[in-house]
Design a protein around this motif. Sequence first.
Motif, PDB file in Angstrom:
ATOM      1  N   ARG A   1      34.424  47.209  40.498  1.00 15.72           N
ATOM      2  CA  ARG A   1      34.955  45.888  41.413  1.00 15.72           C
ATOM      3  C   ARG A   1      34.074  44.759  41.300  1.00 15.72           C
ATOM      4  N   ALA A   2      34.506  43.606  41.328  1.00 20.10           N
ATOM      5  CA  ALA A   2      33.676  42.452  41.522  1.00 20.10           C
ATOM      6  C   ALA A   2      33.659  42.154  43.131  1.00 20.10           C
ATOM      7  N   PRO A   3      32.335  42.168  43.599  1.00 15.99           N
ATOM      8  CA  PRO A   3      32.251  41.723  44.966  1.00 15.99           C
ATOM      9  C   PRO A   3      32.770  40.464  45.428  1.00 15.99           C
ATOM     10  N   GLU A   4      32.484  39.539  44.519  1.00 16.14           N
ATOM     11  CA  GLU A   4      33.237  38.260  44.961  1.00 16.14           C
ATOM     12  C   GLU A   4      34.546  38.245  45.279  1.00 16.14           C
ATOM     13  N   VAL A   5      35.477  39.084  44.705  1.00 14.52           N
ATOM     14  CA  VAL A   5      36.801  39.181  45.191  1.00 14.52           C
ATOM     15  C   VAL A   5      37.010  39.620  46.504  1.00 14.52           C
ATOM     16  N   GLY A   6      36.198  40.706  47.035  1.00 14.10           N
ATOM     17  CA  GLY A   6      36.253  40.874  48.316  1.00 14.10           C
ATOM     18  C   GLY A   6      35.629  40.009  49.324  1.00 14.10           C
ATOM     19  N   LEU A   7      34.779  39.070  48.791  1.00 16.94           N
ATOM     20  CA  LEU A   7      34.236  38.120  49.779  1.00 16.94           C
ATOM     21  C   LEU A   7      35.289  36.890  49.885  1.00 16.94           C
TER      22      LEU A   7
END
Length: 287
Positions: free
Chosen positions: A142-148
């Motif tokens: 998963r891309a951490p940017e999505v969570g942020l």
Amino acid sequence: MAVFVALGAFLMTLAGGWTAQRVTDRRHLVLGLAGGLMLGVVGLDLLPEALEAAGAEVFGVPAALLLFVAGFLVAHLVERLLAVRQAAHGAEEHACAAAAREHPGHAHHAVRSPDGAERDGAEPGGPVHDGAARHGTGPDGRAPEVGLTAAAAMVFHSAMDGVAIGAAFQVGGGMGLAVALAVIAHDFADGFNTYTITSLYGNARRKALAMLFADAAAPIAGAASTTFVTIPEQLLGGYLGFFGGALLYLAAAEILPEAHHEHPARSTVLCTVAGAAFIWLVVGLAA
């Protein structure tokens, strides 16, 4: 007065994040509960408020519903674009690993740091294992940017909660306390979801805590801002619709599937139902 009352939202948000952090050994239950809370917040809180605030229709459809669909689609497109980027990086890592196996000497040199020390886990002639760290992907791809990004949207939503408290107090003390009760009650779910979403996408614990504290402080900032700024009701309704669509996508496409991936247990389903029922109770008590 509004800022003082918003301190209750600050504490409740931290309590929700602390709960999410402490029950990591029951991660599937945490995710199931978070999915239910998010579903309840969208369907029983955000969407009704958006429909009431936005008001206007576009080609026979309420503007809030159009933005709701747009939010869902934007969240989907962003995640797909990031997934394509990750796939390209994965192919690059595979090619590098193949080259490393063919040329052991070069592979050994490639995994040395600038001071000449080998990185942890590097073996001469073996593949490079730190590609995910270098390219910023989480442990499950998963891309951490999505969570942020999702957590940042929740911070903005919490700021709007603070604005709602301040605006309600401008109408009257009774109205202000009623709105504050609703905000404080569901801010437990906001804190819980903010920490869970940030962590789920592979972000470091310190980033999850930073987003949690930002989410907790947002209602205070929002309440204070009503002294200087008034947000048009239609603009606020449109934002709530858009944010609701994005939040529903994360709950339905990411949180709940992950909750049932390794533990398809009845208890996970019960946690999801309990989360939605809790929001229903909060909305009912605040009405």
